[in-house]
Write a protein that holds these residues in place. Sequence first.
Motif, PDB file in Angstrom:
ATOM      1  N   LEU A 167      13.531   5.121   9.557  1.00 35.41           N
ATOM      2  CA  LEU A 167      12.800   5.737   8.443  1.00 35.41           C
ATOM      3  C   LEU A 167      11.871   4.720   7.788  1.00 35.41           C
ATOM      4  O   LEU A 167      10.719   5.031   7.445  1.00 35.41           O
ATOM      5  N   MET A 168      12.364   3.496   7.646  1.00 31.38           N
ATOM      6  CA  MET A 168      11.541   2.433   7.065  1.00 31.38           C
ATOM      7  C   MET A 168      10.335   2.113   7.959  1.00 31.38           C
ATOM      8  O   MET A 168       9.203   2.042   7.489  1.00 31.38           O
ATOM      9  N   GLN A 169      10.579   1.947   9.268  1.00 28.53           N
ATOM     10  CA  GLN A 169       9.531   1.534  10.191  1.00 28.53           C
ATOM     11  C   GLN A 169       8.530   2.647  10.480  1.00 28.53           C
ATOM     12  O   GLN A 169       7.341   2.368  10.696  1.00 28.53           O
ATOM     13  N   ASN A 170       8.986   3.891  10.488  1.00 34.47           N
ATOM     14  CA  ASN A 170       8.116   4.994  10.894  1.00 34.47           C
ATOM     15  C   ASN A 170       7.425   5.705   9.745  1.00 34.47           C
ATOM     16  O   ASN A 170       6.457   6.445   9.978  1.00 34.47           O
ATOM     17  N   SER A 171       7.912   5.504   8.522  1.00 32.14           N
ATOM     18  CA  SER A 171       7.309   6.227   7.400  1.00 32.14           C
ATOM     19  C   SER A 171       7.006   5.321   6.210  1.00 32.14           C
ATOM     20  O   SER A 171       5.860   5.206   5.784  1.00 32.14           O
ATOM     21  N   LEU A 172       8.048   4.663   5.678  1.00 34.22           N
ATOM     22  CA  LEU A 172       7.848   3.882   4.462  1.00 34.22           C
ATOM     23  C   LEU A 172       6.826   2.759   4.655  1.00 34.22           C
ATOM     24  O   LEU A 172       5.857   2.637   3.892  1.00 34.22           O
ATOM     25  N   LEU A 173       7.025   1.937   5.686  1.00 34.27           N
ATOM     26  CA  LEU A 173       6.115   0.811   5.891  1.00 34.27           C
ATOM     27  C   LEU A 173       4.711   1.237   6.311  1.00 34.27           C
ATOM     28  O   LEU A 173       3.727   0.679   5.813  1.00 34.27           O
ATOM     29  N   PRO A 174       4.546   2.215   7.219  1.00 31.40           N
ATOM     30  CA  PRO A 174       3.180   2.662   7.523  1.00 31.40           C
ATOM     31  C   PRO A 174       2.438   3.192   6.302  1.00 31.40           C
ATOM     32  O   PRO A 174       1.234   2.940   6.134  1.00 31.40           O
ATOM     33  N   ASN A 175       3.133   3.917   5.438  1.00 32.06           N
ATOM     34  CA  ASN A 175       2.478   4.412   4.225  1.00 32.06           C
ATOM     35  C   ASN A 175       2.143   3.270   3.268  1.00 32.06           C
ATOM     36  O   ASN A 175       1.085   3.284   2.629  1.00 32.06           O
ATOM     37  N   ALA A 176       3.040   2.305   3.180  1.00 32.36           N
ATOM     38  CA  ALA A 176       2.746   1.141   2.344  1.00 32.36           C
ATOM     39  C   ALA A 176       1.548   0.369   2.895  1.00 32.36           C
ATOM     40  O   ALA A 176       0.721  -0.144   2.136  1.00 32.36           O
ATOM     41  N   GLU A 177       1.460   0.301   4.212  1.00 26.71           N
ATOM     42  CA  GLU A 177       0.324  -0.398   4.822  1.00 26.71           C
ATOM     43  C   GLU A 177      -0.984   0.344   4.564  1.00 26.71           C
ATOM     44  O   GLU A 177      -2.027  -0.279   4.307  1.00 26.71           O
ATOM     45  N   LYS A 178      -0.954   1.671   4.619  1.00 19.22           N
ATOM     46  CA  LYS A 178      -2.155   2.450   4.287  1.00 19.22           C
ATOM     47  C   LYS A 178      -2.591   2.190   2.856  1.00 19.22           C
ATOM     48  O   LYS A 178      -3.780   2.025   2.573  1.00 19.22           O
ATOM     49  N   LEU A 179      -1.622   2.166   1.961  1.00 21.62           N
ATOM     50  CA  LEU A 179      -1.934   1.906   0.556  1.00 21.62           C
ATOM     51  C   LEU A 179      -2.537   0.512   0.395  1.00 21.62           C
ATOM     52  O   LEU A 179      -3.510   0.317  -0.350  1.00 21.62           O
ATOM     53  N   ASN A 180      -1.978  -0.466   1.114  1.00 19.53           N
ATOM     54  CA  ASN A 180      -2.490  -1.828   1.060  1.00 19.53           C
ATOM     55  C   ASN A 180      -3.936  -1.886   1.574  1.00 19.53           C
ATOM     56  O   ASN A 180      -4.799  -2.519   0.959  1.00 19.53           O
ATOM     57  N   GLU A 181      -4.212  -1.209   2.674  1.00 15.74           N
ATOM     58  CA  GLU A 181      -5.563  -1.207   3.230  1.00 15.74           C
ATOM     59  C   GLU A 181      -6.554  -0.535   2.283  1.00 15.74           C
ATOM     60  O   GLU A 181      -7.682  -1.016   2.118  1.00 15.74           O
ATOM     61  N   ASP A 182      -6.138   0.558   1.659  1.00 17.17           N
ATOM     62  CA  ASP A 182      -7.019   1.252   0.722  1.00 17.17           C
ATOM     63  C   ASP A 182      -7.341   0.379  -0.484  1.00 17.17           C
ATOM     64  O   ASP A 182      -8.490   0.354  -0.957  1.00 17.17           O
ATOM     65  N   ARG A 183      -6.337  -0.317  -0.983  1.00 15.89           N
ATOM     66  CA  ARG A 183      -6.561  -1.157  -2.158  1.00 15.89           C
ATOM     67  C   ARG A 183      -7.470  -2.347  -1.821  1.00 15.89           C
ATOM     68  O   ARG A 183      -8.325  -2.740  -2.613  1.00 15.89           O
ATOM     69  N   LEU A 184      -7.282  -2.934  -0.648  1.00 18.46           N
ATOM     70  CA  LEU A 184      -8.159  -4.034  -0.239  1.00 18.46           C
ATOM     71  C   LEU A 184      -9.583  -3.534  -0.031  1.00 18.46           C
ATOM     72  O   LEU A 184     -10.558  -4.233  -0.362  1.00 18.46           O
ATOM     73  N   ALA A 185      -9.736  -2.327   0.510  1.00 15.24           N
ATOM     74  CA  ALA A 185     -11.072  -1.747   0.694  1.00 15.24           C
ATOM     75  C   ALA A 185     -11.749  -1.521  -0.659  1.00 15.24           C
ATOM     76  O   ALA A 185     -12.971  -1.705  -0.791  1.00 15.24           O
ATOM     77  N   ALA A 186     -10.967  -1.147  -1.660  1.00 15.63           N
ATOM     78  CA  ALA A 186     -11.531  -0.955  -3.005  1.00 15.63           C
ATOM     79  C   ALA A 186     -12.035  -2.271  -3.578  1.00 15.63           C
ATOM     80  O   ALA A 186     -13.082  -2.318  -4.244  1.00 15.63           O
ATOM     81  N   VAL A 187     -11.304  -3.360  -3.329  1.00 12.73           N
ATOM     82  CA  VAL A 187     -11.753  -4.679  -3.778  1.00 12.73           C
ATOM     83  C   VAL A 187     -13.079  -5.033  -3.098  1.00 12.73           C
ATOM     84  O   VAL A 187     -14.027  -5.509  -3.741  1.00 12.73           O
ATOM     85  N   ARG A 188     -13.156  -4.792  -1.802  1.00  9.33           N
ATOM     86  CA  ARG A 188     -14.380  -5.062  -1.047  1.00  9.33           C
ATOM     87  C   ARG A 188     -15.560  -4.254  -1.605  1.00  9.33           C
ATOM     88  O   ARG A 188     -16.662  -4.776  -1.754  1.00  9.33           O
ATOM     89  N   GLN A 189     -15.323  -2.977  -1.900  1.00 10.64           N
ATOM     90  CA  GLN A 189     -16.397  -2.117  -2.399  1.00 10.64           C
ATOM     91  C   GLN A 189     -16.895  -2.598  -3.752  1.00 10.64           C
ATOM     92  O   GLN A 189     -18.109  -2.641  -4.009  1.00 10.64           O
ATOM     93  N   ASP A 190     -15.980  -2.960  -4.636  1.00  5.63           N
ATOM     94  CA  ASP A 190     -16.389  -3.459  -5.945  1.00  5.63           C
ATOM     95  C   ASP A 190     -17.191  -4.757  -5.814  1.00  5.63           C
ATOM     96  O   ASP A 190     -18.194  -4.958  -6.509  1.00  5.63           O
ATOM     97  N   GLN A 191     -16.755  -5.642  -4.932  1.00 10.72           N
ATOM     98  CA  GLN A 191     -17.489  -6.886  -4.725  1.00 10.72           C
ATOM     99  C   GLN A 191     -18.881  -6.615  -4.161  1.00 10.72           C
ATOM    100  O   GLN A 191     -19.850  -7.264  -4.548  1.00 10.72           O
ATOM    101  N   HIS A 192     -18.974  -5.659  -3.249  1.00 16.90           N
ATOM    102  CA  HIS A 192     -20.278  -5.303  -2.696  1.00 16.90           C
ATOM    103  C   HIS A 192     -21.204  -4.796  -3.787  1.00 16.90           C
ATOM    104  O   HIS A 192     -22.386  -5.164  -3.851  1.00 16.90           O
ATOM    105  N   ASP A 193     -20.685  -3.950  -4.668  1.00 15.11           N
ATOM    106  CA  ASP A 193     -21.501  -3.403  -5.742  1.00 15.11           C
ATOM    107  C   ASP A 193     -21.947  -4.489  -6.723  1.00 15.11           C
ATOM    108  O   ASP A 193     -23.051  -4.423  -7.273  1.00 15.11           O
TER     109      ASP A 193
END
Length: 423
Positions: A167-193
């Motif tokens: 459950l951790m490997q197939n759901s919890l961690l993949p979702n946490a990784e998606k959240l991490n990627e989205d948040r890093l992308a937001a940092v990149r977008q703000d820096q670009h702006d």
Amino acid sequence: MGIRLPATMRNGGAWLRRLAGTTPGAIGTIALVSVVLCVLAGLTSADQLSGKITRRDAVLERTEPLAYAAQTLYVALSAADASAATALLSGGIESPEVRRQYQQALADAASALADATTGAADERTRTIVAQIVADLPAYTGVVETARANNRQGFPVGSSYLHEASLLMQNSLLPNAEKLNEDRLAAVRQDQHDIGALPWATIVLLLLVLISCGVGTFVLLGRMNRRMNLGLAAAAGATALTLLWIVAATTVAATALDTGKSGATSRFETLAKARILAQQARTDETLELITRGDITTAETDFRKHTTELADLLAAVTGSDSAASRGLLGWTAGHAKQREAYEAANYPAAVAQAIGNGADSSATRFAQLDQTLRDNLGQQRGQLRDGVDSAGAALRLSPAGTLVLMLFAAAAVVAGLWLRLKEFL
């Protein structure tokens, strides 16, 4: 039949066309257009540059902390999974220290989840959070079932723990990784702006310069005036504004250091490296739970550690403390694997979770601490860069607005002198 304008409007339009054809009319038209462009350019500049400063504040106060919290969430979930496996491997009643590590990891995960999703309004984030919130209690419930069976010596405890880890490997961690990627992308977008040139302002400033040039040409042709001090002052102020904006934005973009070897990239890479280390540690502990064929787990472990080695070599260097820590950990893991393959299960478990200086657990803890320190250092550099970018832009909104209002006043003053000659 076409629409026929009233006679007063037709007469007024004809009068305006005749006026525009005269020298005073041409001068008035140039003055009006130039003043409007100056004011519009000043207001647009102030708005766009203020927006960049607002973005800078958002990065420091919200976007970057959320990205760090998302990375912390992933690590905390992985640590909880590894601690649960450690508790089961220890047999019977786990030590208070192991139990404390597991509970602390869950507390850290809950806190990081709250921090990483503060104010989240988009559908994607809400979906991810809802899934994590639903899965986390289910995970802890299965772990407690595994723990209860393990304390009574029932072998089924390992099956429950394996289910929890899936459950951790197939759901919890993949979702946490998606959240991490989205948040890093937001940092990149703000820096670009923040670092992007304000093209709307630049176009308006160029139009002001063109307007001043056209005015000078008209005055030269109709009044034989080679130069108008007002138009020259307005053009100078406009050119200074343009130079200020380009220079300030360029300095801000340089301070952000968003290139492939910049602080942002290093921060992202180290965050990914820490996640890979946690994944490899989970592989290392889980392969001892089932007490069966470890080929798949070993393949996953080597895959994760190889990727980790490449990332560390790119960011910290192949002879850095982190790279050396990884070598020490993989050497400890090799001893664990040798003991397991020699059918010495107690020795393999001791190597995996023991407190010895050369145990896998000790070596991994040292590596994770080094990665955490490096990540904190890069995070500090990222935030310092964003702060420096804001400092480069701090005076530009008010300064450029004042310059363009001065340019508008200079146009009025310079052309009024020419109009007075016809009064």
